[in-house]
Design a protein around this motif. Structure first.
Motif, PDB file in Angstrom:
ATOM      1  N   THR A 695      59.489 -16.464 -11.268  1.00 21.98           N
ATOM      2  CA  THR A 695      59.689 -15.375 -10.318  1.00 21.98           C
ATOM      3  C   THR A 695      58.856 -15.598  -9.067  1.00 21.98           C
ATOM      4  OG1 THR A 695      60.082 -13.865 -12.170  1.00 21.98           O
ATOM      5  CG2 THR A 695      59.689 -12.878 -10.025  1.00 21.98           C
ATOM      6  N   LEU A 696      57.631 -16.079  -9.245  1.00 20.82           N
ATOM      7  CA  LEU A 696      56.790 -16.398  -8.086  1.00 20.82           C
ATOM      8  C   LEU A 696      57.506 -17.369  -7.147  1.00 20.82           C
ATOM      9  CD1 LEU A 696      53.268 -16.902  -9.708  1.00 20.82           C
ATOM     10  CD2 LEU A 696      53.861 -15.184  -7.997  1.00 20.82           C
ATOM     11  N   THR A 697      58.094 -18.411  -7.713  1.00 19.85           N
ATOM     12  CA  THR A 697      58.790 -19.412  -6.895  1.00 19.85           C
ATOM     13  C   THR A 697      59.984 -18.798  -6.175  1.00 19.85           C
ATOM     14  OG1 THR A 697      58.112 -21.168  -8.410  1.00 19.85           O
ATOM     15  CG2 THR A 697      59.973 -21.639  -6.948  1.00 19.85           C
ATOM     16  N   ALA A 698      60.787 -18.031  -6.907  1.00 23.50           N
ATOM     17  CA  ALA A 698      61.992 -17.440  -6.317  1.00 23.50           C
ATOM     18  C   ALA A 698      61.642 -16.461  -5.205  1.00 23.50           C
ATOM     19  CB  ALA A 698      62.812 -16.742  -7.401  1.00 23.50           C
ATOM     20  N   VAL A 699      60.611 -15.639  -5.413  1.00 19.34           N
ATOM     21  CA  VAL A 699      60.231 -14.648  -4.403  1.00 19.34           C
ATOM     22  C   VAL A 699      59.677 -15.331  -3.155  1.00 19.34           C
ATOM     23  CG1 VAL A 699      58.673 -12.732  -3.905  1.00 19.34           C
ATOM     24  CG2 VAL A 699      59.856 -12.844  -6.110  1.00 19.34           C
ATOM     25  N   TRP A 700      58.876 -16.370  -3.356  1.00 14.84           N
ATOM     26  CA  TRP A 700      58.318 -17.081  -2.206  1.00 14.84           C
ATOM     27  C   TRP A 700      59.423 -17.697  -1.351  1.00 14.84           C
ATOM     28  CZ3 TRP A 700      53.913 -16.870   0.259  1.00 14.84           C
ATOM     29  CH2 TRP A 700      53.562 -17.888   1.162  1.00 14.84           C
ATOM     30  N   GLN A 701      60.444 -18.240  -1.987  1.00 19.38           N
ATOM     31  CA  GLN A 701      61.548 -18.845  -1.244  1.00 19.38           C
ATOM     32  C   GLN A 701      62.322 -17.808  -0.436  1.00 19.38           C
ATOM     33  OE1 GLN A 701      63.638 -20.748  -4.446  1.00 19.38           O
ATOM     34  NE2 GLN A 701      62.421 -22.626  -4.349  1.00 19.38           N
ATOM     35  N   GLN A 702      62.284 -16.545  -0.873  1.00 19.38           N
ATOM     36  CA  GLN A 702      63.000 -15.480  -0.161  1.00 19.38           C
ATOM     37  C   GLN A 702      62.124 -14.804   0.900  1.00 19.38           C
ATOM     38  OE1 GLN A 702      66.129 -14.789  -0.704  1.00 19.38           O
ATOM     39  NE2 GLN A 702      66.628 -15.527  -2.751  1.00 19.38           N
ATOM     40  N   LEU A 703      60.813 -15.094   0.885  1.00 18.70           N
ATOM     41  CA  LEU A 703      59.890 -14.383   1.779  1.00 18.70           C
ATOM     42  C   LEU A 703      60.057 -14.890   3.208  1.00 18.70           C
ATOM     43  CD1 LEU A 703      57.563 -12.262   1.376  1.00 18.70           C
ATOM     44  CD2 LEU A 703      55.992 -14.192   1.581  1.00 18.70           C
ATOM     45  N   ARG A 816      42.716 -14.332 -18.071  1.00 14.19           N
ATOM     46  CA  ARG A 816      43.044 -15.757 -17.964  1.00 14.19           C
ATOM     47  C   ARG A 816      44.047 -15.954 -16.835  1.00 14.19           C
ATOM     48  NH1 ARG A 816      48.081 -16.904 -20.108  1.00 14.19           N
ATOM     49  NH2 ARG A 816      49.026 -15.133 -21.187  1.00 14.19           N
ATOM     50  N   PHE A 817      44.033 -17.150 -16.291  1.00  7.61           N
ATOM     51  CA  PHE A 817      45.059 -17.544 -15.326  1.00  7.61           C
ATOM     52  C   PHE A 817      46.384 -17.690 -16.078  1.00  7.61           C
ATOM     53  CE2 PHE A 817      47.485 -21.312 -13.898  1.00  7.61           C
ATOM     54  CZ  PHE A 817      47.967 -20.828 -12.696  1.00  7.61           C
ATOM     55  N   CYS A 818      47.470 -17.103 -15.533  1.00 10.42           N
ATOM     56  CA  CYS A 818      48.741 -17.183 -16.264  1.00 10.42           C
ATOM     57  C   CYS A 818      49.898 -17.720 -15.432  1.00 10.42           C
ATOM     58  CB  CYS A 818      49.115 -15.830 -16.864  1.00 10.42           C
ATOM     59  SG  CYS A 818      49.571 -14.569 -15.671  1.00 10.42           S
ATOM     60  N   ALA A 819      49.796 -17.712 -14.096  1.00 12.96           N
ATOM     61  CA  ALA A 819      50.928 -18.208 -13.297  1.00 12.96           C
ATOM     62  C   ALA A 819      50.473 -18.452 -11.869  1.00 12.96           C
ATOM     63  CB  ALA A 819      52.087 -17.207 -13.309  1.00 12.96           C
ATOM     64  N   GLY A 820      51.185 -19.372 -11.204  1.00 10.39           N
ATOM     65  CA  GLY A 820      50.904 -19.643  -9.809  1.00 10.39           C
ATOM     66  C   GLY A 820      50.232 -20.981  -9.592  1.00 10.39           C
TER      67      GLY A 820
END
Length: 971
Positions: A695-703, A816-820
């Motif tokens: 989701t992080l990747t998809a949202v960044w591409q739309q930003l 904990r770190f979980c995504a990004g």
């Protein structure tokens, strides 16, 4: 088709000295089928061709094809051309260049382009046949060359005719836009799929955008009349047989209303037709539909895009469409009956009637195409990759998606290639659109040799070897589930419509139900409901069948009344979706799994009722034993999101459907007792991590305001997600960090985080993804949504005026770190360890944690006589606070305690280190495991609060209180 003039000249020349079978024998004897023939003179003698005309090469095409020999006799320059051109695969560029050479200036432009295209077609055919029989061309090359030829022919003919009509009629103009309109030619079938046969018809549909009138010519026509005339002339240029033969036979019967409909129709008319009259078989046809006229102008491209938006929802349903199985079964029965009728006359000639037609017969090309199309029609609305047109490509995607075992796909693909190659060799003989195996011994021998088989029996054996698995797969896929099934007792709808109450109740009691009066009332209410009465006749018949099955299946359970109530709720939710009724009707085993799911868990029943698309998961028996490959999951989901780039709602639905499906797979394994509570929590946490990542990747591409390709941004998990103890309906406690020196970074990442939260929490047609809680960020709800890493570091290390509270360090023990960004995640993990290893005063820390425990208890009062597994004294919160205290106090001396290993492992570690009594540590760890398992079961049973009779966990709670007393010195 050969004109009388060509046939006469061929007979007069007398240049072919042997039958085609003899010619093939000579060619194969010279060098073997599939390689370069060294016996040029032998083949030339067999075909009647002068070796000089062949350029010193033996032409297999001339030896094997009556058609090629006829063409070469009419055009003596062809053998040398073919010998030279067949050294390399044909390209569109080569065809364009040859067409320019063949096209002669003429007063009659239509005649000139028609003649040039016919002569080009003869050359392409000869070269394709030559390369194929010499083993130089793949199936894709052959069909691709024929498709290129068809597209080139349509585009050049259309351009020529449009220019020719301009002086008289001008150009068609849209009545609303004022734009010049163009004829949009849609290729269907093999042409649309770029799989065109060497002697195939081309299925076309003529469309245009707007009505209006022509302008700029000597006289005006309506756009409809203009495009009708243009279409007729195009058909004539392509299909009329002249002294040079024809270009392509044209079939227009796939247009709206077939032969009874207008030759050209507007997009508005097409849309109305598909919505009102579109039939199931037309959905199959439009899978392959593709614009084959030129898209060089903006108007043509816009019209093609508009056409795609119009036809896509007609072909591909947004939901899983299992109704196509029965429709394909019915259509195939009609096709097979027609094929048997056509091939019936061949049985007396020693031909196996069942395999005489390699296209429509048993195990034939059409059955393979249907098996590919069923995946497309069922799932293409949700998986854009399945909208591919070529059959072999669809089969490969089905394997990638786990829809088709690789071994079965290989069988289908091998059979498809062999049958298509055989189809071509049948058509090479006389340029005839045939799919029937030959009946004469000479033709049989010739075709067998062309296929590389020693003789006809060898070819038949190979055919049987390939076709039988195809037929068996097809019959399994499309078999009628009702055939061979014992008739079910028809409790429904007879009970629901009966007058007498006593007899129906007796029947229900006999079937295993206790509250017979209540169930009878529910059944009668269902039968009288507007929703049931509004069902189509077919859907109602399926609904009736399913309710009868449900009454039978639920009656076998120990809680029959609860199970049938959940069944009826479920049916109420899915009754308007004919596809779901079809799925359960087509797959009785799915109904049995539904019954198990509804019986096993109220929460599972609610989840399935809320997300009925998950029925699809019940068809996959392997889902009960599969172990997720999260990297593969991320890659697959990323591909699907990329395919839907720019369609935000579609992407959000893809995320939700994938998350629901994966959650349901975990749930199915859970209900079958194949996972421990810890394994369930691990999988759900890993799934959440993966969903956040993609989701992080998809949202960044739309930003729109993004300033770099990859954000320097990380998601940090706290709470249950942080401790990898996530449940089925848990919130996500997360915070956001960035490490970016760009002047606008704070604003950009704040917008990014807000959009991310929207993607995660919004309700769409597919439901919701996660509830998100970001209050654990520095300064809570009053703080910035996204914190720079340096600010976060200073806050946690208590450098400056604004510093973290003790409870925030408690929370950090399970973070904990979980995504990004992984590098930023690694920096967080190092900082976390540094914070946890800070020196702390034992008394101060003890007082702070005890005070916080009191606040938590005050916030969760329990006035019942049952024990709250989480919040009551001696429960889970006491264990968690005790572990957090031990970690914060002793990590400086024992850094291994900073591992986010879970409460049970950390208790055991503290016992081994001598920080607490080891025996008591084991006992409390067991208690925590018991509490989690009881809590999990209660949640599955639909309980909002995890409370149990105190005596059932008295020993465990006593151990927890003993540990609290030992650590904190008070009860």
């Amino acid at each position: 088709m050969t004109s009388p003039d060509i046939a006469s000249s061929q007979a007069g020349a007398g240049r072919h000295a042997a039958d085609a079978a003899v010619a093939v024998d000579a060619a194969t004897a010279a060098s073997g089928l599939g390689g370069m023939a060294s016996g040029a003179f032998a083949v030339a003698a067999a075909t009647g061709l002068d070796p000089a005309d062949c350029g010193g090469h033996a032409l297999y095409s001339a030896a094997a094809s009556h058609y090629v020999r006829r063409v070469m006799q009419a055009r003596p320059e062809l053998p040398a051309l073919v010998a030279q051109a067949s050294a390399e695969p044909l390209t569109r560029v080569w065809m364009e260049a040859r067409l320019a050479e063949l096209r002669q200036p003429a007063a009659d432009a239509e005649q000139a382009i028609g003649q040039a295209l016919r002569r080009l077609r003869a050359e392409v055919m000869c070269i394709v046949i030559e390369r194929d029989l010499r083993g130089l061309a793949t199936l894709a090359e052959v069909t691709g060359a024929m498709t290129d030829l068809a597209e080139l022919s349509i585009q050049h003919a259309l351009a020529t005719l449009t220019e020719d009509m301009a002086p008289t009629f001008g150009r068609p103009v849209g009545e609303h836009s004022g734009e010049v309109q163009e004829l949009i030619v849609v290729g269907m079938g093999k042409l649309g799929g770029r799989e065109l046969n060497v002697s195939s018809d081309i299925d076309l549909i003529f469309l245009y955008d707007e009505d209006g009138d022509t302008a700029g010519g000597q006289r005006s026509l309506s756009n409809h009349e203009y495009f009708t005339r243009l279409g007729r002339r195009l058909i004539s240029v392509l299909a009329e047989t002249t002294a040079d033969g024809y270009v392509f036979r044209v079939d227009m019967r796939l247009r709206p209303n077939g032969d009874a409909g207008p030759l050209a129709c507007s997009l508005g008319m097409l849309e109305e037709y598909l919505v009102v009259q579109g039939r199931e078989w037309e959905r199959y046809a439009w899978i392959k539909g593709r614009v084959v006229s030129s898209l060089a102008t903006p108007h043509a491209q816009r019209t093609a895009d508009q056409l795609a938006r119009l036809t896509t929802p007609f072909v591909f349903r947004r939901y899983l469409d299992y109704g196509v199985i029965a429709a394909i079964r019915s259509l195939h029965a009609q096709i097979r009956a027609e094929a048997a009728k056509r091939s019936g006359g061949l049985a007396g000639h020693g031909v196996n009637q069942r395999s005489a037609d390699i296209k429509l017969g048993r195990g034939g090309i059409r059955e393979i195409e249907f098996m590919a199309q069923v995946f497309q029609l069922i799932r293409g609305g949700q998986d854009l990759a399945l909208r591919a047109r070529p059959t072999l490509e669809v089969l490969a995607i089905a394997v990638e998606r786990g829809l088709l075992p690789a071994g079965q796909a290989l069988q289908l693909s091998d059979a498809y290639r062999f049958l298509r190659q055989l189809e071509h060799r049948l058509q090479y003989r006389d340029d005839a659109q045939t799919h029937h195996l030959p009946t004469s011994e000479q033709e049989q021998s010739a075709v067998a040799r062309m296929m590389g088989c020693a003789d006809w029996p060898a070819l038949q054996a190979r055919l049987a070897e390939l076709q039988e698995p195809v037929a068996q797969q097809f019959e399994v896929t499309f078999s009628d589930p009702e055939q061979g099934q014992p008739p079910a007792e028809t409790l429904w709808p007879a009970l629901a419509h009966g007058e007498d109450e006593e007899a129906p109740c007796a029947r229900l009691a006999q079937a295993g139900y206790s509250d017979c009066v209540g169930l009878l009332e529910r059944l009668r209410a269902t039968a009288a409901s507007p929703r049931y009465r509004a069902l189509s006749e077919q859907s109602r018949a399926r609904f009736d069948l399913l309710v009868n099955r449900a009454l039978d299946l639920a009656g076998r359970q120990d809680d029959a009344d609860a199970t049938i109530a959940r069944f009826l709720d479920f049916f109420d939710a899915i009754s308007r979706r004919a596809s779901y009724l079809s799925l359960l009707s087509e797959y009785p085993q799915a109904m049995e799994r539904v019954a198990h799911t509804l019986h096993a868990s109220r929460w599972a029943a609610t989840y399935l009722t809320r997300h009925p698309q998950l029925l699809d998961e019940l068809l996959d028996a392997e889902a009960l034993a599969s172990v997720p490959d999260w990297e593969a999951f991320r890659a697959r989901l990323g591909e699907r999101l990329l395919a839907a780039h720019g369609q935000v709602e579609a992407q959000m639905d893809i995320l939700r459907r994938e998350h629901h499906a994966e959650t349901f797979r975990v749930l199915l394994q859970d209900l079958h007792g194949r996972l421990t509570v810890e394994q369930i929590a691990d999988r759900l946490s890993d799934l959440a991590d993966a969903m956040l990542d993609v989701t992080l990747t998809a949202v960044w591409q739309q930003l729109p305001m993004r300033h770099r390709d990859t954000p320097r941004f990380a998601v940090i998990a706290y709470g249950r997600l942080g401790g990898k103890e996530l449940g089925y309906a848990s919130d996500l406690d997360i915070i956001f960090l960035h490490d970016d020196d760009d002047d606008g970074a704070a604003e950009i990442y704040a917008a990014y985080a807000r959009r991310l939260i929207t993607w995660l929490t919004s309700h769409t047609a597919a439901g919701m993804l996660f509830d998100v809680d970001t209050r654990l960020r520095p300064n809570g709800a009053a703080g910035l949504l996204v914190t720079s890493f340096e600010s976060f570091r200073r806050y946690q290390l208590r450098q400056g005026d604004n510093t973290a509270w003790v409870w925030e360090h408690q929370a950090l023990t399970r973070a904990r770190f979980c995504a990004g960004d992984r590098e930023l995640g690694a920096r967080f993990e190092r900082l976390r360890e540094e914070v946890l290893c800070q020196p702390r005063d034992a008394d101060t820390l003890r007082q702070d944690i005890v005070a916080m425990r009191h606040k938590v208890a005050e916030g969760h009062p329990n006035r019942s006589d049952r024990f709250d597994l989480k919040h009551d004294r001696g429960g889970m919160v006491d264990i968690e606070f005790t572990v957090q205290y031990l970690v914060l106090l002793h990590s400086r001396a024992h850094p291994e305690l900073t591992r986010n290993a879970g409460n049970i492992a950390l208790l055991r570690m503290a016992g081994q280190l001598g920080l607490i009594d080891a025996t008591l540590a084991e006992a409390v760890g067991d208690a925590y495991r018991t509490f989690r398992a009881r809590q999990h079961k209660l949640r599955l049973d639909g309980q909002d609060q995890a409370r149990v009779p105190p005596q059932t966990i008295e020993a465990q709670a006593r151990d927890v209180r003993a540990l609290w007393q030992a650590v904190f010195g008070q009860d």
